[in-house]
Structures are given as C-alpha cells and as structure tokens.
Design an enzyme around this catalytic site. Structure first.
Site, short mmCIF file in Angstrom:
data_model
loop_
_atom_site.label_atom_id
_atom_site.label_comp_id
_atom_site.label_asym_id
_atom_site.label_seq_id
_atom_site.Cartn_x
_atom_site.Cartn_y
_atom_site.Cartn_z
N GLU A 96 58.54 12.60 18.82
CA GLU A 96 59.01 13.98 18.69
C GLU A 96 57.98 14.98 19.23
O GLU A 96 58.34 15.98 19.84
CB GLU A 96 59.35 14.30 17.24
N TYR A 150 61.31 21.33 12.48
CA TYR A 150 62.13 20.35 13.20
C TYR A 150 61.51 18.95 13.12
O TYR A 150 62.17 17.97 12.75
CB TYR A 150 62.31 20.75 14.66
N ASP A 196 66.65 21.68 16.38
CA ASP A 196 65.96 22.07 17.59
C ASP A 196 66.89 22.89 18.47
O ASP A 196 67.98 23.29 18.05
CB ASP A 196 65.43 20.84 18.33
#
Length: 594
Positions: free
Chosen positions: A274, A357, A375
């Site tokens: 991520e 997020y 996101d």
C-alpha cells in the site's frame, strides 16, 4: 408470546382496514375475519396467500377469528417467509424480552404503558439505578431482506420519537425498539420514501443519544419471540451500500486481478504494497515489491536495514520519504508492538507514514477488522453511486465516507469488501475515459449511471482556471424544420447533437456570409440572449441568432447536418444541456419570435 387455537386459511380479500375474507378448508369458503393490523400490508395480503388465524374465545363476536400471520412468498430458495402481522404482538414479545434481561441484565422493574408528562411510552424500566423508557414499533414491511418502518405516514410515530429525545434530555435512558415480525432479514432502515419526517426525526434522536435498536423474531403460526439484533441504517446511503455488497463481493471473487501482495496478505505485505502504491501504478510496483520482500522479508529486517540499502531498494519509486517512514514505523513496531503490526486502525494511525486509508487496508485485509479504506478510487466510485457533488478533495468528504462504510460494509468479509471497492475504481469505474457501467455490479444502484451523468463525478477543485471558449449558436429553421448536427464520436459530448455553431462571437454579416457559402439563404436574423455553460475544464460563453431561412430541403446539407422537426429533437435526438438556454426557441416561428 403464544397464541391458542391457530387455524390455517387462504386470503381472499380485504375490503377495509379491519376485516378480511378468507377460505378455511373444510370449514368455510368465505369467512369474515378480524385483521389485527390496520396498516397497509398490501404486499403481504395477496390473493390465496397462506394466513394463520387465531380462533376467538369470546362468544357472540361478529368475527370468530383474528388474522395474525401470513406466509410471504420469496423469490429465493426459501419458499416463503412467515410474517406475524398482529399489531399487539410486538409489545407482548418485547415485554417478555425486557423482563428476561434482553435489553439490560436483571432489570429491577419493567412496567408497560407508562405516562411521563404529556407522553405515553410503551415501557418504563429501572435497572442498576438507571431509569429507562422504551418505545416499541412493529415492522412488517420487507423488500428483498430489507425491512422498513413505517408502511404509511405516521405523525404519531414522529411524536413518540421527539418525546423520547426530551426524556433523554432530562436524564432518562431512551430506546426505540423496532420489533421485526419475521426472521432472515438483512437490515432495518426508516422508510424515507414513505415518511421523510419520521426518518429525519429518527436520525436526530440517534444524534441526541436515543438508542435505536432492531431485533428480528422467531415466528411460528402460534408464537413470536425476539431473536437476534439486526443492523440499523439510519442513513439511506448505508442501506444502498448494504444492498450492493453481495454483488460487489461476487464480482471481486470472479474478476479480481492476481497481484503478488494478494497471494499472502500478511500485515507486513499489505503495508509495504500500500505504501508503494501511493503515487505509483500497480504494474510499476510489482517488480519493486518482489525485490523489496526478498531483501527485507519482515518488520525486523526493515527496522535493521541500513538507510542507504533501504533507499537503494526503493530507487525508482520516488517519494523517498515513504521509505524512511516505513523504517521509522518498523522500529516503533519492534519496540512497542513486539514486532507485529497492530490490528486496530486507531493504533496503526499512530505509526509514521500510515494514514486512514493504509490503516484501514492493513486492519481489514490482514486482520479481518471492520475498518474502511477510502482512497481516490473508492471516493470516485462512491461519488458516482450517490451522485455526490461535494469536492472529494475536502477532508470532511473522505471522513464522511469512511464513517459510512464502517457502518455499512460487510462484517464477514471486510478485507474483501475494501479490495473489491478499490478494484471497481481501478478497473471499472475508471478515472479516465468512459466507466464500464455495463459490467459494473454497482450499476443498478448507481445514480450517475441511471442519469447518464458519470462524467460529472467526482467533483474536484480545479487545479487551474478553466479555458473559456466563445461560441455563436444558430437556431436555423424554415417553416417546419430545425438544423442540427452530430458531434464527433470522441471527445466532449461525444455522439450528441447540437445546433450549428460558429467559433467566437460573430456579427450578423458573418452569419449571412457563412450560410451563403453553404448554399443557405437567410431570410431574417434576430439576436438571442447569451448563455454560459461550465464544464470541468472549460467554459462555453455563448451568444446566438434565430435565423429564418427558405426551405432547408432545397439545399444539400453540409456534412453532419440534418433537418428535423422540433418535436423530433425533443423526442429522438439527444441535445446536451449546454444548449438548454436555446432549446426554447426551436418551436418559435419568425412571427412568434417577434
């Protein structure tokens, strides 16, 4: 709560709220019975529906039976759902549940029908020094597993909710208990379409501290007992999320991309992927991810690696502060969390470089926690689903959607839910180009898809001033027809129809000369009012002319032009709203215009 002497019958008709006619096999072909629910109930009482009657033990009554339950046919594998429709049953069942500690353990007092000031509540309770009021509402309206209240406007229900708020303000505990007179439902939501005031009152009550509860019931022909809590969605958007979740998860299962971090979604793997994916395309990240994990397979290795080596591994990804924050966080994890990334979103947010997020992604995907991961992809999807015209760059919008999803997202598969939403945004509801609504599992629930306004969303603050384009619009007509032309198949307003347009602001003489080159003779020209239409990155500043010409059919139409009747424009040809200010002129004759 139990009945005595239950009889099976078949519904025939209901001439008014209080009575119905049924067929009781072997007893009566047309028996008049009392209906113990004065609500609408049209979706339940269908001809030949199986109903259950309680035989009255009161001799001399005009009706010998009370209609207390009905079998509602379902489209799924379950043949029917048994629904209790006795208006008195919810209070009776709730009273038993309260007395046996269903709401609070070991209540000291449970008293029904209690007056407080000018109010009358269904129950008053005392437990552990707390004084409580409970208002009970029976729910029989169901659609595809979603249950709603009320089934008809109810000012009385609004009054009850407002009175509970006042009781809460004066120090009482206050509850609204929705008793769902059936089992196997998905969620409860107020019926905003039927009674907006009640839905608004319920949300206001929840905000003031009144607790909103819903429980389904185990229903048999001769009993009804409160069973399990049911999710309550006071926000109609949350109900929509719940409605599309099953299709979303199925689509993801069948269509998800094979990505290396999905093969073994440990917390460390999710975290590294991520962070790398921030500001970087998926395909570009793949080789870096593999190389990084080979060199630094766990948190401990990341915490100990020399910075030069770390940055070399990150080389080519850019935004090197991301790598440095990874190592800072890894060292904190080693020192304070025993080498394992924390499970809860709130704890993850304390680590350097981890925002809402990323925290939501790690918590949900690696640990199965109910935590939203919102996101840009998810913001785009949700803004289109809800036709939300708020600027998605505003922090409050993102927080609103995080709270919404954490209320409504799948409890069983939160990680899959978050990944599915990201996948839809990346591959279907794409940021550039036409969204693939024809394959999107959210399309039936999407307001932008329904109205054809996908391009309008999401709304973002402009990064630079819009380009201004000056245009002159011509309403060109003879006695019967208007000239229009089709726009190119690609680009702005692709494939739609517009009136002939000349670039820039032009004079009457320029219009005459331009038409003359096309072989069209203008009989009369009159100016029209100006208009402005704003697109995302440009503005059209338009003026126009009403042009009366000889018979258009006498001319060879310029390429792309067609001549149609005004009613055909309205009924057949899509003209963008950019020209809405000029549409009113298409039916004008020269005499009418003057």
């Amino acid at each position: 709560m139990n009945y005595q002497h239950i009889v099976k019958a078949y519904f025939l008709e209901r001439p008014n709220r209080f009575i119905a006619y049924v067929r009781i096999p072997g007893v009566s072909e047309r028996e008049k019975v009392h209906v113990k629910n004065t609500g609408r109930c049209r979706e339940l009482l269908q001809p030949e529906a199986v109903v259950y009657l309680e035989k009255s033990d009161q001799p001399g009554r005009k009706t010998a039976y009370d209609l207390v339950a009905v079998e509602k046919p379902l489209s799924s594998s379950i043949e029917a759902r048994l629904v209790n429709m006795d208006s008195m049953a919810p209070n009776l069942a709730a009273g038993e549940w309260l007395a046996t500690g269903g709401l609070v353990p070991h209540p000291d007092l449970v008293k029904p029908e209690t007056t407080w000031g000018n109010s009358r509540f269904d129950f008053y309770m005392e437990a552990g020094g707390q004084k409580c009021f409970v208002e009970v509402k029976g729910v029989t309206l169901e659609n595809d597993g979603a249950v709603m209240f009320p089934d008809a406007p109810s000012d009385r229900a609004v009054k009850h909710v407002e009175e509970l708020v006042r009781a809460k303000d004066e120090g009482y505990q206050a509850y609204i208990l929705f008793v769902i007179q059936m089992s196997g439902v998905r969620y409860f939501t107020p019926n905003r379409g039927m009674h907006r005031e009640f839905a608004d009152a319920l949300r206001a009550a929840a905000a003031s501290g009144v607790q909103i509860l819903a429980y389904d019931c185990e229903v048999t022909p001769d009993s009804m007992t409160l069973r399990e809590p049911v999710r309550v969605f006071l926000d109609e958007r949350a109900a929509k999320v719940a409605d599309f979740t099953e299709g979303l998860l199925h689509y993801f299962k069948e269509n998800k991309r094979c990505l290396p971090w999905r093969e073994d979604p440990k917390a460390y793997h999710v975290w590294i992927s991520e962070i790398m994916l921030q500001q970087t395309r998926v395909e570009a990240v793949k080789p870096y991810y593999q190389r990084f994990l080979e060199a630094l397979p766990d948190v401990e290795a990341l915490a100990k690696v020399q910075e030069e080596r770390l940055l070399k591994l990150w080389e080519g990804l850019g935004y090197y502060s991301r790598a440095r924050n990874l190592q800072k966080a890894a060292r904190i994890v080693m020192e304070e969390y025993g080498g394992s990334l924390p499970r809860e979103k709130a704890e993850l947010l304390k680590l350097p470089g981890i925002g809402p997020y990323t925290a939501g992604a790690i918590s949900s995907i690696a640990y199965g926690k109910v935590a939203a991961a919102v996101d840009g992809n998810v913001l785009r999807v949700l803004s289109r689903v809800f036709a939300d015209d708020r600027d998605i760059g505003q922090d409050g919008v993102k927080k609103d959607y995080e709270a919404l999803l954490e209320q409504a997202m799948s409890r069983e598969y939160p990680g899959e839910f978050n990944q599915a939403m990201m996948e839809i945004g990346a591959m279907v509801c794409v940021p550039n180009g036409q969204p693939r609504c024809e394959i999107c599992p959210l399309s039936p629930f999407c307001e932008a898809s329904r109205t054809g306004t996908q391009a309008k969303y999401p709304v973002k603050a402009p990064k630079k001033a819009r380009k201004i384009e000056n245009r002159t619009v011509l309403i060109l007509r003879d006695e019967k027809r208007i000239a229009i032309r089709k726009r190119p198949a690609r680009g702005l307003l692709a494939g739609m129809y517009e009136f002939p347009v000349m670039e820039g602001y032009v004079s009457v003489q320029q219009v005459i000369d331009d038409l003359k080159e096309k072989g069209i003779h203008a009989v009369r020209i009159r100016p029209l009012e100006s208009a402005v239409h704003i697109f995302t990155h440009r503005e059209w500043h338009m003026t126009g002319f009403f042009v009366q010409v000889d018979e258009l059919t006498d001319y060879k139409a310029p390429e792309g032009w067609i001549f149609v009747k005004p009613e055909e424009i309205r009924e057949q040809y899509p003209v963008p709203s950019a020209y809405s200010a000029f549409m009113k002129y298409i039916s004008y004759s020269e005499q009418e215009y003057i």
